[in-house]
Enzyme design. Sequence first.
Site, PDB file in Angstrom:
ATOM      1  N   LYS A 102       0.908  -1.138   0.173  1.00 28.18           N
ATOM      2  CA  LYS A 102      -0.068  -0.597  -0.277  1.00 28.18           C
ATOM      3  C   LYS A 102       0.639   1.294  -0.129  1.00 28.18           C
ATOM      4  O   LYS A 102       1.219   1.230   0.849  1.00 28.18           O
ATOM      5  CB  LYS A 102      -0.724   0.464   0.887  1.00 28.18           C
ATOM      6  CG  LYS A 102      -1.829   1.263   1.035  1.00 28.18           C
ATOM      7  CD  LYS A 102      -2.380   1.351   2.299  1.00 28.18           C
ATOM      8  CE  LYS A 102      -2.474   2.883   2.873  1.00 28.18           C
ATOM      9  NZ  LYS A 102      -3.950   2.747   3.898  1.00 28.18           N
ATOM     10  N   GLY A 163      -8.252   8.995  10.103  1.00 26.01           N
ATOM     11  CA  GLY A 163      -8.574   8.834  11.092  1.00 26.01           C
ATOM     12  C   GLY A 163      -9.464  10.002  11.320  1.00 26.01           C
ATOM     13  O   GLY A 163      -9.893  10.064  12.448  1.00 26.01           O
ATOM     14  N   ALA A 189      -9.530   5.242   4.339  1.00 26.00           N
ATOM     15  CA  ALA A 189      -9.205   6.388   5.084  1.00 26.00           C
ATOM     16  C   ALA A 189     -10.750   6.661   5.226  1.00 26.00           C
ATOM     17  O   ALA A 189     -11.385   7.246   4.194  1.00 26.00           O
ATOM     18  CB  ALA A 189      -8.211   7.367   4.933  1.00 26.00           C
ATOM     19  N   GLY A 190     -11.199   7.153   6.707  1.00 27.21           N
ATOM     20  CA  GLY A 190     -11.889   8.729   6.509  1.00 27.21           C
ATOM     21  C   GLY A 190     -13.477   7.983   6.781  1.00 27.21           C
ATOM     22  O   GLY A 190     -14.488   8.905   7.668  1.00 27.21           O
ATOM     23  N   ASN A 211      -8.808   1.190   9.346  1.00 30.52           N
ATOM     24  CA  ASN A 211      -7.806   0.682  10.619  1.00 30.52           C
ATOM     25  C   ASN A 211      -8.807   1.521  11.812  1.00 30.52           C
ATOM     26  O   ASN A 211      -9.460   1.234  12.763  1.00 30.52           O
ATOM     27  CB  ASN A 211      -6.999   1.447  10.545  1.00 30.52           C
ATOM     28  CG  ASN A 211      -6.435   1.135  11.262  1.00 30.52           C
ATOM     29  OD1 ASN A 211      -4.740   0.929  11.324  1.00 30.52           O
ATOM     30  ND2 ASN A 211      -6.699   0.727  13.156  1.00 30.52           N
ATOM     31  N   THR A 212      -8.904   3.144  11.824  1.00 34.58           N
ATOM     32  CA  THR A 212      -9.471   3.658  13.369  1.00 34.58           C
ATOM     33  C   THR A 212     -10.692   3.987  13.945  1.00 34.58           C
ATOM     34  O   THR A 212     -12.226   4.152  14.539  1.00 34.58           O
ATOM     35  CB  THR A 212      -9.412   5.172  13.000  1.00 34.58           C
ATOM     36  OG1 THR A 212      -8.122   5.100  12.516  1.00 34.58           O
ATOM     37  CG2 THR A 212      -9.475   6.199  14.203  1.00 34.58           C
TER      38      THR A 212
END
Lengths: 260, 66
Positions: A102, A163, A189-190, A211-212
Amino acid sequence: MQQDTLTIAGKEYSSRLLVGTGKYKDLAETKAATEASGAQIITVAIRRTNIGQNKDEPNLLDVIPLDKYTLLPNTAGCYNVEDAVRTCRLARELLNGHKLVKLEVLGDAKTLYPDTIQTLKAAEILVKDGFDVMVYTSDDPLIARQLEDIGCVAVMPLAAPIGSGLGIRNPYNILEIIENAKVPIIVDAGVGTASDAAIAMEMGCAGVLMNTAIAGAKNPVLMASAMKKAIEAGREAFLAGRMPRKRYASASSPLDGTFF
Amino acid sequence: MEILVNGTPHLVAADTNVAQLLVILELQGKRLALEINQELIPRSQFDTTVLQPHDTVEIVHAIGGG
């Protein structure tokens, strides 16, 4: 429903949820959340080994074994082409010649927004060097197309800053990217919660990487399970084809045969 | 001679090779990747790569990340 798989660099995956392994409180939680997510492609970061301290500390790869998951080493924290390429080469050596990476080249520490010019340069070098590059980028349709032209195996526009949990901030750009692409488009992301993931899939994204949204939930394992279902629901809704939006009501019960 | 390993100075004997360095650091057999002066050293060359004074060695592994 017939088998609906995500193909990345010639390999088929039944899960369209890709997850990271950062920000968990410990490796037990990482393992439990990863398993609950059903994800098969798992991102990891490449960092200095601890020397002379905690040498018996458990290793991430003990809970995310290579024979069970496809590891996706990232170039998180890289702000230039050289660092990103170095990181990928180290990752390939670390993972016995594994080619899938990635790529992310960041441009700014406050927004973690990708530097798309450096990203294009790094992608070109890595593709020539034989890597299968999944590339994190902005939601700019022109950059996405150029990354595809370079030979990236998947293009991964952000939904919102890394995040941030803000969800898809620019859905028409994401749609434009999807409609123009021949490679899988994965929102990376987001996303903040399950409905964000479902919306991405309903729009026709090939997958979502997060992830977050999982690790930052109060109960990460439960959120991982919610995300798995949201991805599946969103995908099925996309394949089913939603009804057209109408401005006025349309009765669901027939008007014929009323007795009143 | 002095070398830099992951940003920290280390004293090792002259003619130490990479495999020996990993034993000294108690990292032998661990899954890691290594570069010297920003050049990747494949695992197959750990025995034959001899460290030079002031080499900058980076030893990395996989950790949690998104």
